[in-house]
Design an enzyme around this catalytic site. Structure first.
Site, PDB file in Angstrom:
ATOM      1  N   HIS A 275       0.794  -1.231   0.000  1.00  0.00           N
ATOM      2  CA  HIS A 275       0.000   0.000   0.000  1.00  0.00           C
ATOM      3  C   HIS A 275       0.832   1.289   0.000  1.00  0.00           C
ATOM      4  O   HIS A 275       0.841   2.046  -0.960  1.00  0.00           O
ATOM      5  CB  HIS A 275      -0.926   0.014   1.225  1.00  0.00           C
TER       6      HIS A 275
HETATM    7  O1  RIB Z   1      -5.250  -0.176   4.592  1.00  0.00           O
HETATM    8  C1  RIB Z   1      -3.850  -0.118   4.410  1.00  0.00           C
HETATM    9  C2  RIB Z   1      -3.235   0.902   5.296  1.00  0.00           C
HETATM   10  O2  RIB Z   1      -3.456   0.542   6.649  1.00  0.00           O
HETATM   11  C3  RIB Z   1      -1.696   0.992   5.143  1.00  0.00           C
HETATM   12  O3  RIB Z   1      -1.289   2.317   5.403  1.00  0.00           O
HETATM   13  C4  RIB Z   1      -1.193   0.087   6.225  1.00  0.00           C
HETATM   14  O4  RIB Z   1       0.094   0.476   6.721  1.00  0.00           O
HETATM   15  C5  RIB Z   1      -2.217   0.309   7.298  1.00  0.00           C
HETATM   16  O5  RIB Z   1      -1.853   1.477   8.020  1.00  0.00           O
END
Ligand code: RIB
Ligand code: CA
Length: 313
Positions: free
Chosen positions: A242
């Site tokens: 992500h």
């Molecule tokens: O949904 C993904 C996000 O949530 C990313 O930033 C991961 O690190 C968690 O914080």
């Protein structure tokens, strides 16, 4: 001229990779500071993890601050089930010698934006938006001074990951997110719609390890841990990566595509709390307050990551 940024983060293995990518790219990115926020795990642990990642990178001159320990209005929800008890399970990184800076992270954000020439500092948000929301509430004059907010958060066509409707970062602090999305600063959002295209397949993780430096080994160990939950949940060939989409967007925006549209945050309904309601097809006349990134070239993304991580120790 390198782009000046502040990274707001809840490391988190994927946050760590995003931070490393930024610290590996000093010609393009000048990291003014890193601010920890409560999210994946508690604030103190996230702040320690940020110190560990800065030391791993060798860029120990970059200051690290602790921000808010809980959301603006709600009880903190964390994600140890994904990231492990430390929030950075996987590699065995040494206890950091580096210390946190004294000022509160929210004050660092405000003071930096008020000091630097306007429209020259980008905020990169990798976790819940509590610190940004608090900064905007404490000093509204920062809003027109922000060059851009590039954040990982939200989902629309891809729906939620922490609930059927919401992505984790927005879900944890919907009120802060609503404040950010209403602040009128330019926003580029990396929702699950694009991060779910960036799968860390075994070959891609092996390429990180094959770099042969301590950073590549640590990143491979991080992803080898954090992928477990997503592989079981989604049944894909790799887990989505992500937060590095935020840094990659700064370095190579051509990898990504999307469109400006209106994005509103659900803060009232418990069923859809934290949902990012994106008017992607412009069916309303609501203001286009964000660039919603929907697609990305995963091969180019991982090639960039591998090449840059090789520049670190
Ligand atoms: O949904 C993904 C996000 O949530 C990313 O930033 C991961 O690190 C968690 O914080
Ligand atoms: Ca994160």
């Amino acid at each position: 001229m390198a782009r000046k940024i502040i990274i707001d983060t809840d490391p988190g293995q994927d946050d760590a990779v995003a931070i490393l990518l930024a610290l590996a790219s000093p010609e393009e990115i000048h990291v003014l500071g890193i601010v920890a926020v409560a999210g994946n795990v508690g604030l103190a642990q996230n702040a320690k993890n940020a110190l560990k990642v800065v030391e791993l990178s060798g860029r120990t001159e970059v200051p690290v601050y602790a921000g808010c320990p809980r959301p603006l209005m709600r009880k903190l929800v964390t994600a140890e089930h994904v990231h492990g008890q430390t929030g950075l399970d996987g590699p065995d990184l040494p206890e950091p010698a580096k210390k946190l800076e004294t000022p509160h992270g929210v004050d660092f954000i405000i003071e930096t934006l008020m000091r630097e020439p306007e429209n020259t500092v980008t905020l990169c948000a990798l976790g819940p938006l509590t610190n940004l929301g608090m900064a905007l509430a404490k000093e509204p004059r920062i809003a027109p001074r922000i060059q851009e907010i590039v954040l990982m958060g939200g989902a629309y066509f891809e729906v939620g990951n922490i609930t059927p409707a919401a992505e984790f970062n927005i879900y944890v602090d919907p009120e802060a997110a609503a404040t950010v999305f209403a602040c009128a600063a330019p926003i580029a959002m990396m929702p699950l719609d694009v991060t779910h295209r960036m799968l860390a397949t075994p070959a891609r993780v092996a390429a990180f390890r094959a770099i042969g430096n301590r950073t590549g080994a640590a990143v491979a160990d991080m992803l080898g841990f954090s992928e477990r939950f997503d592989l079981e949940k989604y049944g894909w060939q790799g887990a989505p990566l992500h937060d590095p989409c935020v840094t990659a967007y700064l370095l190579a925006p051509e990898i990504f595509s999307g469109r400006k549209c209106n994005v509103e945050i659900e803060t009232n309904s418990e069923l859809t709390r934290g949902m990012t309601v994106a008017d992607y097809w412009h069916v309303t006349d609501r203001p286009h307050n964000a660039t919603f990134i929907r697609e990305g070239n995963s091969d180019a993304f991982y090639a960039l990551l591998t090449e840059r991580l090789a520049r670190l120790p």
